[in-house]
Write an enzyme that holds these catalytic residues in place. Structure first.
Site, PDB file in Angstrom:
ATOM      1  N   ASN A  74      26.132  24.988  19.504  1.00 17.06           N
ATOM      2  CA  ASN A  74      25.075  24.398  18.686  1.00 17.06           C
ATOM      3  C   ASN A  74      24.567  25.522  17.793  1.00 17.06           C
ATOM      4  O   ASN A  74      23.806  26.388  18.240  1.00 17.06           O
ATOM      5  CB  ASN A  74      23.943  23.822  19.540  1.00 17.06           C
ATOM      6  N   ALA A  77      20.396  25.636  12.558  1.00 14.41           N
ATOM      7  CA  ALA A  77      20.370  25.559  11.092  1.00 14.41           C
ATOM      8  C   ALA A  77      21.512  26.331  10.443  1.00 14.41           C
ATOM      9  O   ALA A  77      21.887  26.033   9.295  1.00 14.41           O
ATOM     10  CB  ALA A  77      19.022  26.067  10.577  1.00 14.41           C
ATOM     11  N   HIS A  80      24.472  24.575   8.656  1.00  9.44           N
ATOM     12  CA  HIS A  80      24.442  24.070   7.287  1.00  9.44           C
ATOM     13  C   HIS A  80      24.555  25.176   6.246  1.00  9.44           C
ATOM     14  O   HIS A  80      24.600  24.889   5.054  1.00  9.44           O
ATOM     15  CB  HIS A  80      23.133  23.292   7.074  1.00  9.44           C
ATOM     16  N   ASP A  87      33.818  31.315   9.438  1.00  7.87           N
ATOM     17  CA  ASP A  87      34.935  32.270   9.448  1.00  7.87           C
ATOM     18  C   ASP A  87      35.212  32.774  10.864  1.00  7.87           C
ATOM     19  O   ASP A  87      36.374  32.939  11.253  1.00  7.87           O
ATOM     20  CB  ASP A  87      34.627  33.466   8.538  1.00  7.87           C
ATOM     21  N   GLU A  98      31.563  21.510  18.160  1.00 10.40           N
ATOM     22  CA  GLU A  98      30.248  21.555  17.505  1.00 10.40           C
ATOM     23  C   GLU A  98      29.344  20.489  18.132  1.00 10.40           C
ATOM     24  O   GLU A  98      29.777  19.345  18.275  1.00 10.40           O
ATOM     25  CB  GLU A  98      30.427  21.258  16.011  1.00 10.40           C
ATOM     26  N   LEU A 101      21.839  18.062  19.081  1.00  7.43           N
ATOM     27  CA  LEU A 101      21.077  17.076  19.853  1.00  7.43           C
ATOM     28  C   LEU A 101      20.713  15.876  18.983  1.00  7.43           C
ATOM     29  O   LEU A 101      20.801  14.728  19.422  1.00  7.43           O
ATOM     30  CB  LEU A 101      19.799  17.710  20.402  1.00  7.43           C
ATOM     31  N   SER A 102      20.286  16.161  17.758  1.00  6.99           N
ATOM     32  CA  SER A 102      19.883  15.078  16.854  1.00  6.99           C
ATOM     33  C   SER A 102      21.096  14.575  16.090  1.00  6.99           C
ATOM     34  O   SER A 102      22.127  15.253  16.007  1.00  6.99           O
ATOM     35  CB  SER A 102      18.824  15.589  15.874  1.00  6.99           C
ATOM     36  N   ARG A 107      19.603  12.460   9.051  1.00  8.47           N
ATOM     37  CA  ARG A 107      18.446  13.285   8.697  1.00  8.47           C
ATOM     38  C   ARG A 107      18.508  13.695   7.217  1.00  8.47           C
ATOM     39  O   ARG A 107      19.180  13.042   6.428  1.00  8.47           O
ATOM     40  CB  ARG A 107      18.376  14.484   9.651  1.00  8.47           C
ATOM     41  N   ARG A 111      21.116  18.541   6.045  1.00  9.13           N
ATOM     42  CA  ARG A 111      21.628  18.576   7.432  1.00  9.13           C
ATOM     43  C   ARG A 111      22.907  17.758   7.591  1.00  9.13           C
ATOM     44  O   ARG A 111      23.571  17.831   8.617  1.00  9.13           O
ATOM     45  CB  ARG A 111      20.575  18.070   8.401  1.00  9.13           C
TER      46      ARG A 111
HETATM   47  C1  DQA Z   1      20.320  20.934  15.487  1.00  5.56           C
HETATM   48  C2  DQA Z   1      20.268  20.281  14.106  1.00  5.56           C
HETATM   49  C3  DQA Z   1      20.058  21.314  13.013  1.00  5.56           C
HETATM   50  O1  DQA Z   1      19.979  20.694  11.739  1.00  5.56           O
HETATM   51  C4  DQA Z   1      18.746  22.062  13.264  1.00  5.56           C
HETATM   52  O2  DQA Z   1      18.584  23.080  12.287  1.00  5.56           O
HETATM   53  C5  DQA Z   1      18.649  22.607  14.629  1.00  5.56           C
HETATM   54  C6  DQA Z   1      19.100  21.780  15.757  1.00  5.56           C
HETATM   55  C7  DQA Z   1      20.400  19.881  16.619  1.00  5.56           C
HETATM   56  O3  DQA Z   1      20.745  20.272  17.726  1.00  5.56           O
HETATM   57  O4  DQA Z   1      20.094  18.717  16.391  1.00  5.56           O
HETATM   58  O5  DQA Z   1      18.125  23.695  14.852  1.00  5.56           O
HETATM   59  O6  DQA Z   1      21.483  21.747  15.562  1.00  5.56           O
END
Ligand code: DQA
Length: 145
Positions: A74, A77, A80, A87, A98, A101-102, A107, A111
């Site tokens: 995870n 941010a 993005h 790399d 990858e 959670l959201s 969003r 994102r």
């Molecule tokens: C995140 C989603 C990302 O956009 C955000 O910056 C996070 C958490 C998630 O787990 O949903 O820090 O990776």
């Protein structure tokens, strides 16, 4: 079976950070649930808020962690923004899953773009803390093939 769980910026604050988006479970809760769900699997856990430290750890996991079957990442941010992380993932021989959670696709538009998705084995998002379990299961299946 050995799986690494790597978390990027602000994920150390899970449980208190925007719980309406990321839920109430802490990173420690997630680690416990992984160990409970996959009792036969060795886990390596790593979290950093720094992009360079994440690159260093991916390189270390890819080339110096004996018997590693896969990495659940995870990238927060950095997902993005970070060509350096993309790399690093492309540079290592271990498959990376990858996770978010959201549901990043539901969003803000920034994102919806993941720079790391094209170099990952696959992506899972939107199921809260269960994404770590689902991605671990996916990597275990890949390794067993
Ligand atoms: C995140 C989603 C990302 O956009 C955000 O910056 C996070 C958490 C998630 O787990 O949903 O820090 O990776």
């Amino acid at each position: 079976m050995k799986i690494a769980i790597v978390n990027g910026p602000n994920l150390n604050l899970l449980g208190k950070r925007q719980p309406e988006i990321y839920g109430l479970r802490t990173l420690h809760d997630i680690e416990l649930s992984l160990r409970e769900e996959f009792a036969d699997t060795d886990f390596v856990f790593f979290q950093s808020n720094s992009e360079g430290a994440l690159v260093d750890e991916l390189q270390r996991l890819g080339y110096s962690e004996p018997g590693l079957d896969g990495i659940v990442l995870n990238a927060g941010a950095y997902t993005h923004t970070s060509l350096a992380l993309a790399d690093a993932i492309a540079a290592i021989p271990v498959p990376v899953a990858e996770v978010h959670l959201s549901n990043i696709h539901a969003r803000e538009s920034i994102r919806r773009q993941s720079l790391i998705a094209p170099v990952c084995a696959g992506s899972i998002c939107g199921f809260g803390a269960d994404v770590y379990i689902l991605a671990t299961e996916a990597l275990r299946r890949m390794a067993a093939r």
